[in-house]
Design a protein around this motif. Sequence first.
Motif, PDB file in Angstrom:
ATOM      1  N   LYS A  35      -0.984   2.380  -6.799  1.00 13.62           N
ATOM      2  CA  LYS A  35      -0.607   3.733  -6.381  1.00 13.62           C
ATOM      3  C   LYS A  35      -0.326   4.665  -7.561  1.00 13.62           C
ATOM      4  O   LYS A  35      -0.754   5.816  -7.581  1.00 13.62           O
ATOM      5  CB  LYS A  35       0.633   3.683  -5.478  1.00 13.62           C
ATOM      6  CG  LYS A  35       1.075   5.041  -4.970  1.00 13.62           C
ATOM      7  CD  LYS A  35       2.258   4.933  -4.033  1.00 13.62           C
ATOM      8  CE  LYS A  35       2.690   6.312  -3.503  1.00 13.62           C
ATOM      9  NZ  LYS A  35       3.852   6.203  -2.585  1.00 13.62           N
ATOM     10  N   TYR A  36       0.369   4.158  -8.588  1.00 16.30           N
ATOM     11  CA  TYR A  36       0.839   5.011  -9.671  1.00 16.30           C
ATOM     12  C   TYR A  36      -0.053   4.980 -10.905  1.00 16.30           C
ATOM     13  O   TYR A  36       0.206   5.682 -11.881  1.00 16.30           O
ATOM     14  CB  TYR A  36       2.274   4.620 -10.045  1.00 16.30           C
ATOM     15  CG  TYR A  36       3.241   4.847  -8.907  1.00 16.30           C
ATOM     16  CD1 TYR A  36       3.739   6.117  -8.638  1.00 16.30           C
ATOM     17  CD2 TYR A  36       3.626   3.794  -8.079  1.00 16.30           C
ATOM     18  CE1 TYR A  36       4.608   6.338  -7.593  1.00 16.30           C
ATOM     19  CE2 TYR A  36       4.498   4.003  -7.022  1.00 16.30           C
ATOM     20  CZ  TYR A  36       4.987   5.272  -6.774  1.00 16.30           C
ATOM     21  OH  TYR A  36       5.829   5.481  -5.725  1.00 16.30           O
TER      22      TYR A  36
ATOM     23  N   GLU B 146       0.828  -1.208   0.000  1.00 10.57           N
ATOM     24  CA  GLU B 146       0.000   0.000   0.000  1.00 10.57           C
ATOM     25  C   GLU B 146       0.861   1.255   0.000  1.00 10.57           C
ATOM     26  O   GLU B 146       0.479   2.283  -0.561  1.00 10.57           O
ATOM     27  CB  GLU B 146      -0.916   0.003   1.222  1.00 10.57           C
ATOM     28  CG  GLU B 146      -2.049  -1.019   1.143  1.00 10.57           C
ATOM     29  CD  GLU B 146      -2.914  -1.018   2.392  1.00 10.57           C
ATOM     30  OE1 GLU B 146      -2.791  -0.057   3.180  1.00 10.57           O
ATOM     31  OE2 GLU B 146      -3.688  -1.955   2.574  1.00 10.57           O
ATOM     32  N   GLU B 147       2.046   1.172   0.616  1.00 11.30           N
ATOM     33  CA  GLU B 147       2.961   2.315   0.663  1.00 11.30           C
ATOM     34  C   GLU B 147       3.770   2.454  -0.622  1.00 11.30           C
ATOM     35  O   GLU B 147       4.565   3.377  -0.774  1.00 11.30           O
ATOM     36  CB  GLU B 147       3.900   2.184   1.862  1.00 11.30           C
ATOM     37  CG  GLU B 147       3.177   2.322   3.206  1.00 11.30           C
ATOM     38  CD  GLU B 147       4.110   2.142   4.396  1.00 11.30           C
ATOM     39  OE1 GLU B 147       5.303   1.818   4.178  1.00 11.30           O
ATOM     40  OE2 GLU B 147       3.654   2.322   5.541  1.00 11.30           O
ATOM     41  N   GLY B 148       3.584   1.521  -1.559  1.00  2.00           N
ATOM     42  CA  GLY B 148       4.268   1.613  -2.849  1.00  2.00           C
ATOM     43  C   GLY B 148       5.703   1.143  -2.845  1.00  2.00           C
ATOM     44  O   GLY B 148       6.473   1.461  -3.756  1.00  2.00           O
TER      45      GLY B 148
END
Length: 247
Positions: A177-178, A45-47
């Motif tokens: 995320k991206y 989740e934090e990439g």
Amino acid sequence: MLFEERAKLIIEQLEEKNTVSNKELIKLLNVSEATIRRDLDVLEEEGILNRVHGGAVLKKIEVKEDTAEEKFVSRIKEKKQIAKIASILVEEKDFIFLDAGTTTFELIPYLQDKNITVVTNGLMHLEELMKYNINSYLIGGYIKKSTKALVGSIALNNLKAVNFSKAFIGINGIDSKYGFTTPDVEEANIKIKAIENSLKAYILADESKFGKVYFSKIAELDQGTIITNDRSKVSDEIKKKAKILGV
């Protein structure tokens, strides 16, 4: 051991090996598999990493892109499955944008006998569209030799003058995320404009595209519906953010 300490050790392992299994982490950290799964979920989740079956891989910016010739012989079965699903969405009198790429290329045979108009920047699409007698426009522009795509300012200006009921876009990377990404800025600009000028945008991607990140961002996950060959292999994080069609 606190989560922060475990996370530091997990990242160190990934930086050293690029990939690590759950079993290796359980042994290294002396914790349960449930704990490892939770830790990896948080780091994803934090990439920082991508979850894969039985472990994780370090997230990085991908730089290599296969040529059109290499893509044509890769994952043919999956591309045909995706194309068949996508074709169901094409309706009579649609004006569609067909992005350059080998997955979008596989869509063309399914478009025969449909009363539609196609606009494309795919140079290799031209002969196939003519073969099936599909009303088509090829936008002008600079020819990117490796992918046979028409790009650049001329292509972009041509796209600004037209609107579409649907756009079918090829992609290189899909990440929670991206978002949707591709290696080349020039190709990204064409995809961005096509999505902006379409009532609906569909992103055609086989399972190998998920979890990858490339240099140029195209859109957020909620800006297009993903069409893939196997929904079961899409991560929960992506499923939360994107609409997905597929087997």
